[in-house]
Design a protein around this motif. Structure first.
Motif, short mmCIF file in Angstrom:
data_model
loop_
_atom_site.label_atom_id
_atom_site.label_comp_id
_atom_site.label_asym_id
_atom_site.label_seq_id
_atom_site.Cartn_x
_atom_site.Cartn_y
_atom_site.Cartn_z
N LEU A 1 15.67 28.19 1.97
CA LEU A 1 14.34 27.83 1.48
C LEU A 1 13.42 27.47 2.64
CD1 LEU A 1 15.59 25.55 -1.43
CD2 LEU A 1 14.33 27.69 -1.75
N ALA A 2 13.92 26.67 3.57
CA ALA A 2 13.10 26.21 4.69
C ALA A 2 12.70 27.37 5.60
CB ALA A 2 13.85 25.14 5.49
N THR A 3 13.66 28.23 5.97
CA THR A 3 13.32 29.32 6.89
C THR A 3 12.45 30.38 6.21
OG1 THR A 3 15.43 30.44 6.37
CG2 THR A 3 15.37 29.00 8.31
N THR A 4 12.62 30.56 4.91
CA THR A 4 11.77 31.50 4.18
C THR A 4 10.32 31.05 4.20
OG1 THR A 4 13.56 32.26 2.73
CG2 THR A 4 11.33 32.54 1.92
N LEU A 5 10.09 29.77 3.94
CA LEU A 5 8.71 29.24 3.95
C LEU A 5 8.14 29.25 5.36
CD1 LEU A 5 9.18 26.21 1.53
CD2 LEU A 5 7.87 28.29 1.06
N ARG A 6 8.96 28.87 6.33
CA ARG A 6 8.49 28.77 7.71
C ARG A 6 8.13 30.14 8.28
NH1 ARG A 6 9.20 24.18 10.55
NH2 ARG A 6 10.90 23.50 9.19
N ALA A 7 8.91 31.16 7.95
CA ALA A 7 8.69 32.48 8.53
C ALA A 7 7.51 33.20 7.92
CB ALA A 7 9.95 33.34 8.35
N SER A 8 7.09 32.79 6.73
CA SER A 8 6.05 33.53 6.03
C SER A 8 4.69 33.45 6.71
CB SER A 8 5.93 33.03 4.59
OG SER A 8 4.78 33.52 3.98
N GLY A 9 4.35 32.27 7.21
CA GLY A 9 3.01 32.08 7.78
C GLY A 9 1.95 31.76 6.75
N GLN A 10 2.31 31.73 5.47
CA GLN A 10 1.34 31.42 4.41
C GLN A 10 1.46 29.97 3.91
OE1 GLN A 10 1.06 34.61 1.29
NE2 GLN A 10 2.95 35.29 2.26
N PHE A 11 2.46 29.25 4.44
CA PHE A 11 2.75 27.91 3.93
C PHE A 11 2.80 26.89 5.07
CE2 PHE A 11 4.61 31.17 1.30
CZ PHE A 11 4.16 30.84 0.03
N ASN A 12 1.98 27.10 6.09
CA ASN A 12 2.04 26.25 7.28
C ASN A 12 1.78 24.78 6.97
OD1 ASN A 12 2.58 28.50 8.89
ND2 ASN A 12 0.40 28.93 9.20
N THR A 13 0.80 24.51 6.12
CA THR A 13 0.46 23.12 5.82
C THR A 13 1.56 22.46 5.00
OG1 THR A 13 -1.88 23.77 5.82
CG2 THR A 13 -1.35 21.60 4.95
N PHE A 14 2.09 23.18 4.03
CA PHE A 14 3.19 22.66 3.22
C PHE A 14 4.41 22.37 4.09
CE2 PHE A 14 6.63 23.55 -0.08
CZ PHE A 14 6.46 22.34 -0.75
#
Length: 214
Positions: A52-65
């Motif tokens: 979950l963490a690496t998926t969100l981090r790699a996307s670039g669309q969830f930087n603030t979250f």
């Protein structure tokens, strides 16, 4: 309709909240390097990329979250804990200015972010056609609504469902969640009023007495 299919007990939720609060603000362990995004993935879509963490981090669309999760040591929870569901607001839904206003009180920020996490895997098949509350990692409830064409979590629309990370599910949402913004149960529709009984036909006027013939 209640979401009876969405399992999860309050006792299980206390485990996730306790695990999060037990993390100390020591130096964070760097997250593993994310794998490259899947080739040919649709532009703008979130694609699974490890945890979950690496998926969100790699996307670039969830930087603030992600930055908010890092600030209160919850990124480690999403990296290591199995069987979670996360409702992830995009950067457009969670601007940096909002985070700046929240980061001063990290205890409150952590509780806010735990509202976005359910300690069970809840995919869209369990939401569609149902409506009801589920307990969150914050110890409160999130209201999931699949009774209409667009799935909702509290006040937010789920704009991409069922991103299957290695340790859980991500649903992308278009707004920050506001606990209590929608009622957990809908009010019962008012009972239909009984139709008035038809009026009885009017009685005919009495006949005049017949005259006697002389």
């Amino acid at each position: 309709m209640k979401i009876d299919r969405l399992l999860t007990a309050a006792a299980a939720v206390s485990l996730i909240a306790g695990a999060a609060l037990a993390q100390t603000p020591a130096a964070q362990t760097p997250a593993p390097a994310a794998a490259p995004a899947a080739a040919g993935a649709p532009s703008g879509k979130l694609v699974p990329n490890g945890t979950l963490a690496t998926t969100l981090r790699a996307s670039g669309q969830f930087n603030t979250f992600v930055k908010a999760l890092d600030a209160v040591n919850l990124a480690t929870l999403l990296q290591n804990s199995p069987g979670l569901t996360v409702f992830a607001p995009t950067d457009a839904a969670f601007p940096q200015s909002k985070l700046d206003a929240m980061v001063g009180d990290k205890t409150a920020l952590q509780k806010t972010l735990l509202h976005y996490i359910i300690n069970a895997k809840v995919d869209s098949t369990k939401i569609k056609g149902a409506r009801g509350p589920l307990p969150t990692g914050a110890g409160d409830i999130i209201v999931l609504d699949g009774s209409a064409d667009v799935l909702k979590a509290d006040n937010a629309n789920i704009i991409q469902a069922d991103v299957m990370a290695s340790n859980g599910i991500i649903h992308v949402i278009d707004a920050l969640l506001v606990p209590g913004s929608v009622p957990a149960t809908l009010p019962e529709p008012p009972a239909a009023e009984a139709a008035p009984a038809p009026a009885a036909p009017a009685a005919p006027p009495p006949k005049a007495p017949a005259r006697k013939k002389k």
